[in-house]
Design a protein around this motif. Structure first.
Motif, mmCIF file in Angstrom:
data_model
loop_
_atom_site.group_PDB
_atom_site.id
_atom_site.type_symbol
_atom_site.label_atom_id
_atom_site.label_comp_id
_atom_site.label_asym_id
_atom_site.label_seq_id
_atom_site.Cartn_x
_atom_site.Cartn_y
_atom_site.Cartn_z
ATOM 1 N N GLY A 46 44.653 47.467 37.584
ATOM 2 C CA GLY A 46 44.694 48.927 37.663
ATOM 3 C C GLY A 46 44.913 49.384 39.096
ATOM 4 O O GLY A 46 45.689 50.315 39.360
ATOM 5 N N ALA A 47 44.238 48.697 40.013
ATOM 6 C CA ALA A 47 44.458 49.003 41.430
ATOM 7 C C ALA A 47 45.908 48.703 41.799
ATOM 8 O O ALA A 47 46.530 49.439 42.576
ATOM 9 C CB ALA A 47 43.505 48.175 42.288
ATOM 10 N N ASP A 58 42.743 53.449 43.888
ATOM 11 C CA ASP A 58 42.303 53.031 42.547
ATOM 12 C C ASP A 58 41.121 53.900 42.104
ATOM 13 O O ASP A 58 39.991 53.437 42.064
ATOM 14 C CB ASP A 58 41.906 51.547 42.637
ATOM 15 C CG ASP A 58 41.419 50.982 41.316
ATOM 16 O OD1 ASP A 58 41.785 51.528 40.254
ATOM 17 O OD2 ASP A 58 40.657 49.989 41.344
ATOM 18 N N ASP A 85 44.396 45.638 32.873
ATOM 19 C CA ASP A 85 43.258 46.465 33.266
ATOM 20 C C ASP A 85 43.460 47.855 32.652
ATOM 21 O O ASP A 85 44.335 48.604 33.081
ATOM 22 C CB ASP A 85 43.242 46.539 34.795
ATOM 23 C CG ASP A 85 42.079 47.327 35.359
ATOM 24 O OD1 ASP A 85 41.360 47.978 34.583
ATOM 25 O OD2 ASP A 85 41.908 47.282 36.587
ATOM 26 N N ASP A 87 41.133 50.164 32.642
ATOM 27 C CA ASP A 87 40.131 51.055 33.244
ATOM 28 C C ASP A 87 39.104 51.492 32.190
ATOM 29 O O ASP A 87 38.521 50.658 31.528
ATOM 30 C CB ASP A 87 40.810 52.263 33.914
ATOM 31 C CG ASP A 87 41.519 51.886 35.214
ATOM 32 O OD1 ASP A 87 41.173 50.845 35.808
ATOM 33 O OD2 ASP A 87 42.425 52.617 35.632
ATOM 34 N N LYS A 120 36.379 56.933 37.721
ATOM 35 C CA LYS A 120 35.974 55.572 38.077
ATOM 36 C C LYS A 120 36.249 55.243 39.537
ATOM 37 O O LYS A 120 37.016 55.912 40.216
ATOM 38 C CB LYS A 120 36.688 54.576 37.175
ATOM 39 C CG LYS A 120 38.195 54.637 37.240
ATOM 40 C CD LYS A 120 38.836 53.280 37.111
ATOM 41 C CE LYS A 120 38.578 52.420 38.324
ATOM 42 N NZ LYS A 120 38.417 51.013 37.985
ATOM 43 N N ARG A 157 34.308 44.994 30.273
ATOM 44 C CA ARG A 157 33.878 44.815 31.662
ATOM 45 C C ARG A 157 32.629 45.639 31.885
ATOM 46 O O ARG A 157 32.591 46.818 31.526
ATOM 47 C CB ARG A 157 34.995 45.275 32.603
ATOM 48 C CG ARG A 157 34.512 45.573 34.022
ATOM 49 C CD ARG A 157 35.654 45.759 34.980
ATOM 50 N NE ARG A 157 35.303 46.626 36.073
ATOM 51 C CZ ARG A 157 36.101 46.927 37.098
ATOM 52 N NH1 ARG A 157 37.332 46.406 37.150
ATOM 53 N NH2 ARG A 157 35.707 47.743 38.041
#
Ligand SMILES: C[C@](O)(C(=O)O)[C@H](CC(=O)O)C(=O)O
Ligand SMILES: [Mg+2]
Length: 291
Positions: A46-47, A58, A85, A87, A120, A157
């Motif tokens: 995601g980053a 991110d 990812d 998120d 996030k 996660r």
């Protein structure tokens, strides 16, 4: 290419290697490089999407479509199973179902959903806030319910270790497995013993995020394997290296007016063509357009 679904190929990769090393690939070309280096599975961070594709931090600013575009590009170029990812899932229950379906359609092998609030942060930064255990279990249930291929991996996660402590994080992980999570991503742990405790409690494969400059020491595959970790993730390693290399080349060009002093840091044209299979494309062209 194998007839198995992307998800099935990720499960096969997990059987083939312990721990399965999963290389972060910020774009299609990076995926080809990871393939050349021998990785069996790759990861879209995601980053990575935020930083590399959009020049953004991110902090939950990218959309499902932004991520799916990168998934499509990567999976068009490489057959390696791609873990993504996701998120916090890009919304509530129905959005999470769409996330699972759209990412599957885009070619992903699996995704991870995290228990942070929608606003996030990076898992290795301070200031994280979590949704309740129940709300996260609902996210997982929604994702599992929306899945059309039961081999598509839904990984939960938990960011709780840094926020609520180890025991709460383990309790959450167990609740997420109960809700249907196939695997657990134990974020920002600091010792091998902490991984062992997770592994003993959850009964499903556990991933260790070996991201640089974060809270987790750079454990080796041997150390992680001995502790029972099944997946070792390197989300941004190559991105960090290529970014530093690129900056050095830009600065040298500006300062020296020539690239002569950095040419040995560059992949050659021939090496590039080898990764791309360029010459085979050219031969096809020659065949198609014979005079
Ligand atoms: C894994 C991660 O979610 C990512 O987006 O790659 C990041 C990695 C990082 O910022 O180093 C995270 O751990 O939050
Ligand atoms: Mg992330």
């Amino acid at each position: 290419m194998s007839q198995d679904s992307a998800g099935a190929r990720l499960w096969q990769a997990l059987e083939a290697e312990r721990p399965l090393q999963v290389a972060g690939t910020i774009n299609a070309y990076s995926a080809l490089l990871a393939e050349q280096a021998g990785f069996r599975a790759i990861y879209l961070s995601g980053a990575g999407v935020a930083n590399a594709s959009f020049g953004l931090p991110d902090l939950g600013m990218t959309s499902l479509n932004d991520v799916c575009e990168d998934i499509r590009r990567i999976t068009a170029a490489s057959d390696l199973p791609l873990l993504v990812d996701a998120d916090t899932g890009f919304g509530q229950a129905f959005n999470i179902q769409r996330t699972v379906r759209e990412m599957t359609r885009a070619g992903a092998a699996g995704l991870h959903l995290e228990d942070q609030v929608a606003a996030k942060r990076c898992g290795h930064r301070p200031g994280k806030a979590l949704v309740s255990q129940e709300e996260m279990a609902d996210r997982i249930r929604a994702g599992v319910d929306g899945r059309q291929d039961d081999k598509f991996v839904i990984m939960a996660r938990t960011d709780a270790h840094a926020v609520e402590g180890q025991q709460a994080a383990i309790d959450r992980a167990c609740a997420y497995v109960e809700a249907g999570a196939d695997m657990i991503f134990a974020e920002a742990l600091q010792t091998l013993d902490e991984y062992r405790q997770f592994i003993d409690a959850v009964g499903v494969p556990v991933l260790a995020n070996i991201t640089e400059f974060g809270k987790t020491p750079l454990f080796t595959t041997e150390e992680l394997g001995d502790a029972g970790v099944r997946l070792a993730l390197y989300p941004l390693s190559a991105f960090r290296a290529m970014s530093k290399a690129a900056l050095g080349v830009y600065q040298t060009l500006r300062q020296e007016g020539t690239q002569k002093n950095v040419i040995d840091r560059m992949q050659t044209r021939e090496e590039l063509y080898e990764v791309l299979g360029y010459h085979e494309y050219e031969q096809t062209l020659d065949k198609l357009f014979k005079q």
